[in-house]
Design a protein around this motif. Structure first.
Motif, mmCIF file in Angstrom:
data_model
loop_
_atom_site.group_PDB
_atom_site.id
_atom_site.type_symbol
_atom_site.label_atom_id
_atom_site.label_comp_id
_atom_site.label_asym_id
_atom_site.label_seq_id
_atom_site.Cartn_x
_atom_site.Cartn_y
_atom_site.Cartn_z
ATOM 1 N N PHE A 158 -24.062 -22.877 -8.496
ATOM 2 C CA PHE A 158 -25.637 -22.366 -8.574
ATOM 3 C C PHE A 158 -26.146 -22.375 -6.816
ATOM 4 N N GLY A 159 -25.841 -22.790 -6.285
ATOM 5 C CA GLY A 159 -26.065 -22.744 -4.598
ATOM 6 C C GLY A 159 -25.949 -21.910 -4.081
ATOM 7 N N ILE A 160 -24.507 -21.382 -4.817
ATOM 8 C CA ILE A 160 -23.423 -20.194 -3.859
ATOM 9 C C ILE A 160 -24.642 -19.161 -4.669
ATOM 10 N N ALA A 161 -24.490 -18.866 -5.924
ATOM 11 C CA ALA A 161 -26.238 -18.242 -6.204
ATOM 12 C C ALA A 161 -26.532 -18.228 -5.870
ATOM 13 N N ALA A 162 -27.525 -18.923 -6.001
ATOM 14 C CA ALA A 162 -29.227 -18.923 -4.911
ATOM 15 C C ALA A 162 -29.239 -18.171 -3.671
ATOM 16 N N ALA A 163 -27.917 -18.690 -2.369
ATOM 17 C CA ALA A 163 -28.145 -18.053 -1.799
ATOM 18 C C ALA A 163 -27.761 -16.562 -1.442
ATOM 19 N N VAL A 164 -27.341 -16.097 -2.357
ATOM 20 C CA VAL A 164 -26.810 -14.536 -2.476
ATOM 21 C C VAL A 164 -27.833 -13.914 -2.893
#
Length: 195
Positions: A158-164
């Motif tokens: 979810f951190g990667i999804a939020a960064a994208v």
């Protein structure tokens, strides 16, 4: 009598030989980007953020005349209506659409068309894909969690999804489909001799 007619004829040819053809040029600093002649289409945004689109009928040194063209589409046909006599100063232009951006008449006003145009890689440049994919990924994980009754989410995913998603929001804020007239871009009226 014949000498007078011959002199008048030669004088008119000379005057026509050195007449001026006016045009508008959109420039980025001193480099021309696009030219607009009499009888060519032009679309621009006014300072009140209203879009205008039409055919140039006459160009002066600091202004131009426009015949506004409205195309109304229906399921069975399309109607074209022309309104003449619009006069705009070059200083009235606030922004110009970039090449490939379509300005259409919808909902009783001109606006940027989101359904057409020739913007290469628009979905990537505008950040749309980088906003839609993380939202879909997160929604899929939440739906799977509800179905399986398992809400153990992986924080790194979810951190990667939020960064994208954040990257997509930054691209959306930075990417513009117009040239804003000001220091970097400006419009000039020019003339060239026609022989």
């Amino acid at each position: 009598m014949n000498k007078t007619l011959l002199t008048a004829f030669l004088f008119s040819l000379t005057v026509q030989g050195f007449s001026q053809k006016d045009f508008l040029v959109l420039k980025k600093k001193n480099r021309p980007i696009e030219y607009f002649w009499t009888n060519s289409y032009i679309a621009f945004q006014l300072k009140n953020e209203q879009w205008v689109k039409g055919i140039i009928t006459k160009i002066d040194s600091d202004s131009f005349y426009l015949k506004v063209e409205i195309i109304r589409q229906s399921l069975t046909r399309s109607d074209t209506v022309h309104f003449s006599g619009y006069h705009y100063a070059i200083s009235d232009i606030y922004a110009m659409p970039k090449r490939g951006v379509l300005i259409d008449y919808k909902n009783d006003r001109f606006q940027i068309s989101t359904s057409g145009g020739h913007q290469h890689w628009y979905w990537v440049k505008s950040g749309w894909i980088f906003r839609a994919v993380p939202i879909g990924y997160t929604a899929l994980n939440v739906a799977n969690g509800i179905i399986k009754n398992d809400f153990t989410f992986s924080g790194s995913r979810f951190g990667i999804a939020a960064a994208v998603f954040l990257g997509g929001m930054i691209l959306h804020r930075v990417y513009k489909v117009t040239f804003r007239i000001g220091k970097k871009y400006h419009i000039e009226s020019s003339s060239m001799p026609v022989k």
